[in-house]
Scaffold this motif. Structure first.
Motif, PDB file in Angstrom:
ATOM      1  N   LYS A 160      19.401  63.435  61.265  1.00 21.94           N
ATOM      2  CA  LYS A 160      18.906  63.004  62.722  1.00 21.94           C
ATOM      3  C   LYS A 160      20.055  61.772  63.050  1.00 21.94           C
ATOM      4  O   LYS A 160      20.339  60.324  62.550  1.00 21.94           O
ATOM      5  N   PRO A 161      20.291  61.727  64.406  1.00 22.80           N
ATOM      6  CA  PRO A 161      20.445  60.729  65.689  1.00 22.80           C
ATOM      7  C   PRO A 161      19.992  59.680  65.199  1.00 22.80           C
ATOM      8  O   PRO A 161      20.409  58.229  64.798  1.00 22.80           O
ATOM      9  N   ILE A 162      18.669  59.621  65.088  1.00 21.95           N
ATOM     10  CA  ILE A 162      17.798  58.346  65.071  1.00 21.95           C
ATOM     11  C   ILE A 162      18.264  57.907  63.748  1.00 21.95           C
ATOM     12  O   ILE A 162      17.919  56.819  63.754  1.00 21.95           O
ATOM     13  N   ASN A 163      18.220  58.063  62.540  1.00 25.05           N
ATOM     14  CA  ASN A 163      18.140  58.038  61.569  1.00 25.05           C
ATOM     15  C   ASN A 163      19.615  57.067  61.244  1.00 25.05           C
ATOM     16  O   ASN A 163      19.246  56.258  60.767  1.00 25.05           O
ATOM     17  N   ARG A 164      20.717  58.021  61.286  1.00 22.91           N
ATOM     18  CA  ARG A 164      21.976  57.838  61.786  1.00 22.91           C
ATOM     19  C   ARG A 164      22.356  56.114  62.276  1.00 22.91           C
ATOM     20  O   ARG A 164      22.883  55.154  61.469  1.00 22.91           O
ATOM     21  N   ILE A 165      21.499  55.935  63.713  1.00 23.82           N
ATOM     22  CA  ILE A 165      21.451  54.570  64.181  1.00 23.82           C
ATOM     23  C   ILE A 165      20.665  53.996  63.952  1.00 23.82           C
ATOM     24  O   ILE A 165      21.513  52.439  63.656  1.00 23.82           O
ATOM     25  N   MET A 166      19.813  54.407  62.873  1.00 27.87           N
ATOM     26  CA  MET A 166      18.749  53.184  62.067  1.00 27.87           C
ATOM     27  C   MET A 166      19.823  51.989  60.293  1.00 27.87           C
ATOM     28  O   MET A 166      19.933  51.264  60.530  1.00 27.87           O
ATOM     29  N   VAL A 167      20.860  53.191  60.797  1.00 27.95           N
ATOM     30  CA  VAL A 167      21.316  52.707  59.437  1.00 27.95           C
ATOM     31  C   VAL A 167      22.295  52.078  60.103  1.00 27.95           C
ATOM     32  O   VAL A 167      22.667  51.026  58.893  1.00 27.95           O
ATOM     33  N   LEU A 168      22.742  52.141  60.877  1.00 27.11           N
ATOM     34  CA  LEU A 168      24.121  51.938  61.387  1.00 27.11           C
ATOM     35  C   LEU A 168      24.118  50.437  61.771  1.00 27.11           C
ATOM     36  O   LEU A 168      24.542  49.303  61.625  1.00 27.11           O
ATOM     37  N   SER A 169      22.210  50.100  62.507  1.00 27.80           N
ATOM     38  CA  SER A 169      21.660  49.126  63.058  1.00 27.80           C
ATOM     39  C   SER A 169      21.805  47.904  61.912  1.00 27.80           C
ATOM     40  O   SER A 169      21.974  46.538  62.367  1.00 27.80           O
ATOM     41  N   TYR A 187      10.577  51.517  56.397  1.00 27.95           N
ATOM     42  CA  TYR A 187      11.963  51.657  56.692  1.00 27.95           C
ATOM     43  C   TYR A 187      11.731  51.596  58.310  1.00 27.95           C
ATOM     44  O   TYR A 187      12.732  51.169  59.402  1.00 27.95           O
ATOM     45  N   LYS A 188      10.409  52.048  58.304  1.00 26.96           N
ATOM     46  CA  LYS A 188      10.540  53.154  60.090  1.00 26.96           C
ATOM     47  C   LYS A 188      10.246  51.257  61.597  1.00 26.96           C
ATOM     48  O   LYS A 188      10.585  51.441  62.048  1.00 26.96           O
ATOM     49  N   VAL A 189       9.127  51.013  60.767  1.00 30.62           N
ATOM     50  CA  VAL A 189       9.724  49.651  61.066  1.00 30.62           C
ATOM     51  C   VAL A 189      10.757  48.554  61.724  1.00 30.62           C
ATOM     52  O   VAL A 189      10.882  48.121  63.066  1.00 30.62           O
ATOM     53  N   LEU A 190      11.052  48.443  60.076  1.00 25.54           N
ATOM     54  CA  LEU A 190      12.435  47.680  60.270  1.00 25.54           C
ATOM     55  C   LEU A 190      13.946  48.467  60.965  1.00 25.54           C
ATOM     56  O   LEU A 190      14.235  47.652  61.782  1.00 25.54           O
ATOM     57  N   GLY A 191      13.290  49.724  60.831  1.00 24.58           N
ATOM     58  CA  GLY A 191      14.563  50.660  61.354  1.00 24.58           C
ATOM     59  C   GLY A 191      14.352  50.445  63.097  1.00 24.58           C
ATOM     60  O   GLY A 191      14.968  50.024  63.797  1.00 24.58           O
TER      61      GLY A 191
END
Length: 319
Positions: free
Chosen positions: A141-150, A29-33
């Protein structure tokens, strides 16, 4: 949890078991995110630049203004654009489902809770919804929210590019070249002509028509074989070169199983359209929520500004 059906006019919502979504969990998920986030920010930048260019044309070059935002409704022509009815319904349904599943995959991969999910029917169009735990999501975390939204718009864009590439590869298998279609002419001899087949007994295509004409000199006469029969006409002069006075595009006849090709093409257009539309800074979109992570102080003003531009485009395309 059993399936539940709710009616929230005009939607019919079918709630499904959220545990099914945890099968989408991935350790990558980190790579995909990261990939999704890069695509999302690129898409946001593209839509903003596109809309600002549109606003500039509307204010300073109104005669050249062409709407860049047009609502696409299957079977209905708006602003000269029309999605085929059946292909449009199928494509929108698939794109909407994939969009939500991408959000869901990122949520479960981050071990975040999904309160509910399911399908929604809006007339004949199938949509989907994924409802995270809002309190948990806001505290993440903001980065987690951004990955979900993206994830949603990025997957739509990726799929759209794949389908458009596939439609380009398949094009010659579903089309048969017929002629060059006459779009515009300044040559009175060719008024009323729809198709040009050959010039001086040489079959013409969009690639060779200029070379055929440039073998002559201004003032030479050529024989143009058209749907109106053979027409003898004189070449004009333009920038020192011979000029037939026509603007043409390739015209193709549809071959068998064309529905399949049409569906693939529409899937490409719709997925890219939905992906980019969800990245425009418009309050409820994924793109607006991503920008909120950085520009919360000016979030309302930014969204109101771009909403105005979008409305100008939509109204102009309908009128």
């Amino acid at each position: 949890m059993r399936s539940m059906i709710e009616v929230r006019f005009p939607l019919i919502m079918i709630k499904l078991d959220p545990s099914i979504l945890y099968k989408l969990k991935t350790k990558h998920y980190k790579v995909l995110g990261f990939i999704y986030t890069v695509i999302a920010f690129a898409g946001i930048g593209f839509t903003i630049a596109f809309l600002l260019k549109s606003l500039y044309d509307f204010i300073f070059r109104p005669n050249n203004f062409t709407p860049v935002v047009t609502p696409l409704i299957p079977g209905i022509e708006i602003g000269g654009l029309k999605l085929p009815l059946i292909e449009g319904i199928i494509a929108i349904s698939i794109a909407a489902l994939v969009h939500e599943l991408a959000h869901a995959q990122m949520l479960v991969s981050l071990n975040r809770k999904i309160k509910s999910w399911g399908l929604a029917l809006l007339g004949p169009i199938l949509a989907a919804f994924v409802e995270p735990d809002e309190e948990e999501f806001k505290k993440d975390k903001p980065i987690n929210r951004i990955m979900v939204l993206s994830a949603g718009p990025a997957v739509n864009i990726i799929l759209g590019l794949i389908f458009l590439g596939l439609s380009n590869i398949l094009f010659p298998y579903f089309h048969q070249y017929k002629c060059l279609k006459l779009v515009k002419t300044t040559n009175p001899d060719l008024e009323g002509v729809k198709c040009i087949y050959s010039i001086d007994n040489t079959n013409v295509t969009i690639k060779n028509i200029r070379d055929i004409i440039y073998k002559h000199k201004p003032g030479d006469r050529v024989i143009v074989n058209t749907d109106k029969g053979e027409i003898v006409t004189k070449l004009k002069e333009k920038n020192g070169k011979p000029f037939l006075g026509v603007w043409v595009i390739p015209y193709y006849i549809k071959k068998g199983f064309y529905f399949l090709y049409s569906l693939i093409s529409v899937l490409g257009i719709v997925n890219i359209g939905i992906g980019l539309a969800n990245l425009v800074p418009l309050f409820i979109t994924d793109g607006a929520q991503i920008l909120r992570e950085f520009l919360n102080k000016y979030w309302v003003e930014i969204n109101s500004f771009f909403l105005t531009i979008v409305l100008i485009n939509i109204i102009w395309s309908i009128l």
